[in-house]
Design an enzyme around this catalytic site. Structure first.
Site, PDB file in Angstrom:
ATOM      1  N   ASP A  49       0.827  -1.212   0.000  1.00  0.00           N
ATOM      2  CA  ASP A  49       0.000   0.000   0.000  1.00  0.00           C
ATOM      3  C   ASP A  49       0.860   1.262   0.000  1.00  0.00           C
ATOM      4  O   ASP A  49       1.963   1.263   0.543  1.00  0.00           O
ATOM      5  CB  ASP A  49      -0.892  -0.032   1.257  1.00  0.00           C
ATOM      6  CG  ASP A  49      -2.115   0.840   1.100  1.00  0.00           C
ATOM      7  OD1 ASP A  49      -2.306   1.438   0.019  1.00  0.00           O
ATOM      8  OD2 ASP A  49      -2.900   0.934   2.069  1.00  0.00           O
ATOM      9  N   GLY A  50       0.337   2.333  -0.596  1.00  0.00           N
ATOM     10  CA  GLY A  50       0.991   3.638  -0.508  1.00  0.00           C
ATOM     11  C   GLY A  50       1.648   4.122  -1.797  1.00  0.00           C
ATOM     12  O   GLY A  50       2.326   5.147  -1.793  1.00  0.00           O
ATOM     13  N   ARG A  62     -11.470   2.028  -9.663  1.00  0.00           N
ATOM     14  CA  ARG A  62     -10.559   3.172  -9.808  1.00  0.00           C
ATOM     15  C   ARG A  62     -10.704   3.765 -11.214  1.00  0.00           C
ATOM     16  O   ARG A  62     -11.245   3.110 -12.114  1.00  0.00           O
ATOM     17  CB  ARG A  62      -9.111   2.719  -9.594  1.00  0.00           C
ATOM     18  CG  ARG A  62      -8.852   2.370  -8.144  1.00  0.00           C
ATOM     19  CD  ARG A  62      -7.389   2.254  -7.844  1.00  0.00           C
ATOM     20  NE  ARG A  62      -7.221   2.044  -6.412  1.00  0.00           N
ATOM     21  CZ  ARG A  62      -6.071   2.128  -5.768  1.00  0.00           C
ATOM     22  NH1 ARG A  62      -4.971   2.418  -6.420  1.00  0.00           N
ATOM     23  NH2 ARG A  62      -6.005   1.937  -4.475  1.00  0.00           N
ATOM     24  N   ASN A  86     -10.572  -2.713  -6.688  1.00  0.00           N
ATOM     25  CA  ASN A  86      -9.730  -1.804  -7.477  1.00  0.00           C
ATOM     26  C   ASN A  86     -10.276  -1.524  -8.879  1.00  0.00           C
ATOM     27  O   ASN A  86      -9.887  -0.552  -9.522  1.00  0.00           O
ATOM     28  CB  ASN A  86      -8.291  -2.338  -7.601  1.00  0.00           C
ATOM     29  CG  ASN A  86      -7.481  -2.187  -6.329  1.00  0.00           C
ATOM     30  OD1 ASN A  86      -6.565  -2.959  -6.074  1.00  0.00           O
ATOM     31  ND2 ASN A  86      -7.802  -1.189  -5.507  1.00  0.00           N
ATOM     32  N   GLU A 125       0.392 -13.502  12.221  1.00  0.00           N
ATOM     33  CA  GLU A 125       0.854 -12.320  12.955  1.00  0.00           C
ATOM     34  C   GLU A 125       0.761 -11.145  11.993  1.00  0.00           C
ATOM     35  O   GLU A 125       1.131 -11.249  10.817  1.00  0.00           O
ATOM     36  CB  GLU A 125       2.311 -12.513  13.410  1.00  0.00           C
ATOM     37  CG  GLU A 125       2.488 -13.586  14.460  1.00  0.00           C
ATOM     38  CD  GLU A 125       1.787 -13.254  15.767  1.00  0.00           C
ATOM     39  OE1 GLU A 125       1.670 -12.064  16.115  1.00  0.00           O
ATOM     40  OE2 GLU A 125       1.336 -14.194  16.450  1.00  0.00           O
ATOM     41  N   LEU A 127      -7.352  -5.167   7.116  1.00  0.00           N
ATOM     42  CA  LEU A 127      -7.095  -6.363   6.310  1.00  0.00           C
ATOM     43  C   LEU A 127      -7.635  -6.222   4.884  1.00  0.00           C
ATOM     44  O   LEU A 127      -7.235  -6.962   3.986  1.00  0.00           O
ATOM     45  CB  LEU A 127      -7.706  -7.607   6.971  1.00  0.00           C
ATOM     46  CG  LEU A 127      -7.088  -7.982   8.320  1.00  0.00           C
ATOM     47  CD1 LEU A 127      -7.748  -9.228   8.876  1.00  0.00           C
ATOM     48  CD2 LEU A 127      -5.580  -8.222   8.186  1.00  0.00           C
ATOM     49  N   ARG A 147      -0.423   9.051  -9.976  1.00  0.00           N
ATOM     50  CA  ARG A 147      -0.425   7.811  -9.181  1.00  0.00           C
ATOM     51  C   ARG A 147       0.345   6.668  -9.859  1.00  0.00           C
ATOM     52  O   ARG A 147       1.061   5.910  -9.215  1.00  0.00           O
ATOM     53  CB  ARG A 147      -1.864   7.361  -8.932  1.00  0.00           C
ATOM     54  CG  ARG A 147      -2.695   8.354  -8.128  1.00  0.00           C
ATOM     55  CD  ARG A 147      -4.125   7.876  -8.023  1.00  0.00           C
ATOM     56  NE  ARG A 147      -4.159   6.541  -7.474  1.00  0.00           N
ATOM     57  CZ  ARG A 147      -4.051   6.242  -6.179  1.00  0.00           C
ATOM     58  NH1 ARG A 147      -3.908   7.213  -5.301  1.00  0.00           N
ATOM     59  NH2 ARG A 147      -4.087   5.005  -5.770  1.00  0.00           N
TER      60      ARG A 147
HETATM   61  C1  FPP Z   1      -1.763   0.171  -3.408  1.00  0.00           C
HETATM   62  O1  FPP Z   1      -1.324   1.494  -3.410  1.00  0.00           O
HETATM   63  C2  FPP Z   1      -1.238  -0.532  -4.569  1.00  0.00           C
HETATM   64  C3  FPP Z   1      -2.003  -1.083  -5.548  1.00  0.00           C
HETATM   65  C4  FPP Z   1      -3.469  -1.038  -5.617  1.00  0.00           C
HETATM   66  C5  FPP Z   1      -1.368  -1.748  -6.697  1.00  0.00           C
HETATM   67  C6  FPP Z   1      -0.215  -2.623  -6.356  1.00  0.00           C
HETATM   68  C7  FPP Z   1       0.572  -2.818  -7.579  1.00  0.00           C
HETATM   69  C8  FPP Z   1       1.916  -2.852  -7.637  1.00  0.00           C
HETATM   70  C9  FPP Z   1       2.781  -2.827  -6.450  1.00  0.00           C
HETATM   71  C10 FPP Z   1       2.612  -2.954  -8.940  1.00  0.00           C
HETATM   72  C11 FPP Z   1       2.068  -4.121  -9.690  1.00  0.00           C
HETATM   73  C12 FPP Z   1       3.034  -4.871 -10.431  1.00  0.00           C
HETATM   74  C13 FPP Z   1       3.388  -6.134 -10.178  1.00  0.00           C
HETATM   75  C14 FPP Z   1       4.239  -6.853 -11.159  1.00  0.00           C
HETATM   76  C15 FPP Z   1       2.956  -6.833  -8.950  1.00  0.00           C
HETATM   77  P1  FPP Z   1      -2.384   2.637  -3.629  1.00  0.00           P
HETATM   78  O2  FPP Z   1      -2.461   2.928  -5.092  1.00  0.00           O
HETATM   79  O3  FPP Z   1      -3.679   2.256  -2.998  1.00  0.00           O
HETATM   80  O4  FPP Z   1      -1.701   3.832  -2.864  1.00  0.00           O
HETATM   81  P2  FPP Z   1      -2.424   4.947  -1.963  1.00  0.00           P
HETATM   82  O5  FPP Z   1      -3.112   4.225  -0.842  1.00  0.00           O
HETATM   83  O6  FPP Z   1      -1.290   5.787  -1.509  1.00  0.00           O
HETATM   84  O7  FPP Z   1      -3.386   5.671  -2.855  1.00  0.00           O
END
Ligand code: FPP
Length: 251
Positions: free
Chosen positions: A19-20, A70, A67, A206, A194, A32
Site C-alpha cells: 500500500d501507498g 478506480r 480496485n 501475525e 485487512l 499515481r
Molecule cells: C496500493 O497502493 C497498490 C495497488 C493497488 C497496486 C499494487 C501494484 C503494484 C505494487 C505494482 C504491480 C506490479 C506487479 C508486477 C505486482 P495505492 O495505489 O492504494 O496507494 P495509496 O493508498 O497511496 O493511494
C-alpha cells in the site's frame, strides 16, 4: 540484520498488502501510476529477501476486486504494467527459482494479461525455491463465496457428503489450496486494515504494520518484520505454559 534472524522460526508464508504507491507519487507531485511503476523494485526486494531466509511462499495483493472501480486510466496502466513486468522478470524468476502462481477472478483480467500470466506460470512451474502468488482481481469474500459454490456443486452431484465437509475440505476449495496458511502479514503505508485479504488463511497470522510507503520498501524492512514475528509468541489458542511444556517435550 539478516544474521540476527533465527533459522528455526522462519515464516513459511508471508502475505503483503503493498500500500501507498499513490501517496508516494503524490509526495513528488507525480501521477499515481508513477508510484506503481516505482513499486517494482520493492516487489523484487521482497521476493528475494523472503527467498533468502527460506520462506516457502510469498503472496502479494496486486489488484483487488474493489480496485476495478478506480479511474479507467489507472486500471489500464496497472494491467499494462503487470503484463509487461511479468514478462520482463522471467529470466530472474528462472535464475532465482521462483514459481509464479496467481489467485483471484483471473477471467476478469484483460485477455493479454491472462495470456501472459498463463505463459509465466507455465514456464516457471518446475521452480522450487519459492512460490510467488499474485492476487489479481482478488477479494477474500469472493473467494469464500466461490469455495462454497464449489463444495455445494460436489454435494449436489454426490461426489461429497455433507458430513465430510470440514476445514480441510474448505481449504482445498479455496484459490490457495496449494499454499500453507499465512504466518506473517505485512501492510505498508500506515493503514491498519485487512481490506478483504486472505481472511480464512490469516486466521492465526501475525500482523505487522509499517509506515513505509510500498515503493520505499526494501529487504531490510522485510527482515525487520520477520524479526518482530520471531519475537512474538504464537499460541494458537493455547496458554504460554502449555507451549513451554510442548517445547520441553520436543527438546
Ligand atoms: C496500493 O497502493 C497498490 C495497488 C493497488 C497496486 C499494487 C501494484 C503494484 C505494487 C505494482 C504491480 C506490479 C506487479 C508486477 C505486482 P495505492 O495505489 O492504494 O496507494 P495509496 O493508498 O497511496 O493511494
Amino acid at each position: 540484520m539478516l544474521n540476527k534472524l533465527k533459522n528455526n522460526k522462519v515464516p513459511k508464508h508471508i502475505a503483503i498488502i503493498m500500500d501507498g504507491n499513490g501517496r508516494w507519487a503524490k509526495k513528488q507531485g507525480m501521477a499515481r501510476i508513477f508510484g506503481h511503476r516505482n513499486a517494482l523494485t520493492a516487489v523484487r526486494e521482497a521476493v528475494i529477501g523472503a527467498s533468502e531466509i527460506g520462506t516457502e511462499a510469498i503472496t502479494l495483493y496486486a489488484f483487488s476486486t474493489e480496485n476495478w472501480s478506480r479511474p479507467k486510466i489507472e486500471v489500464d496502466a496497472l494491467m499494462n504494467l503487470l503484463t509487461k513486468s511479468l514478462k520482463k522478470e522471467v529470466p530472474d524468476f528462472q535464475k532465482n527459482g521462483v514459481k509464479v502462481n496467481a489467485i483471484g477472478r483471473l477471467n476478469d483480467l484483460p485477455k493479454r494479461a491472462q495470456q501472459t500470466l498463463k505463459e509465466v506460470i507455465d514456464v516457471t512451474k518446475n521452480n522450487t525455491k519459492i512460490i510467488l502468488t499474485f492476487s489479481l482481481s482478488y477479494g477474500s469474500r469472493e473467494e469464500i463465496t466461490s469455495c462454497i459454490k464449489k463444495i455445494a456443486e460436489k454435494v449436489k452431484n454426490s461426489t461429497l457428503s455433507i458430513n465430510d465437509i470440514d476445514e480441510e475440505i474448505v481449504q482445498q476449495n479455496l484459490y490457495t489450496y496449494n499454499l500453507p496458511d499465512v504466518d506473517l502479514m505485512i501492510r505498508t503505508s500506515g493503514e491498519q486494515r485487512l481490506s478483504n485479504y486472505l481472511l480464512w488463511q490469516m486466521a492465526y497470522a501475525e500482523l505487522y504494520f509499517t509506515d513505509i510507503l510500498w515503493p520505499d520498501f526494501r529487504r531490510e524492512d522485510l527482515y525487520k518484520a520477520v524479526e518482530t514475528y520471531q519475537n512474538r509468541e504464537r499460541r494458537f489458542g493455547k496458554t504460554s505454559e502449555q507451549l513451554d511444556g510442548e517445547h520441553e517435550q520436543i527438546t
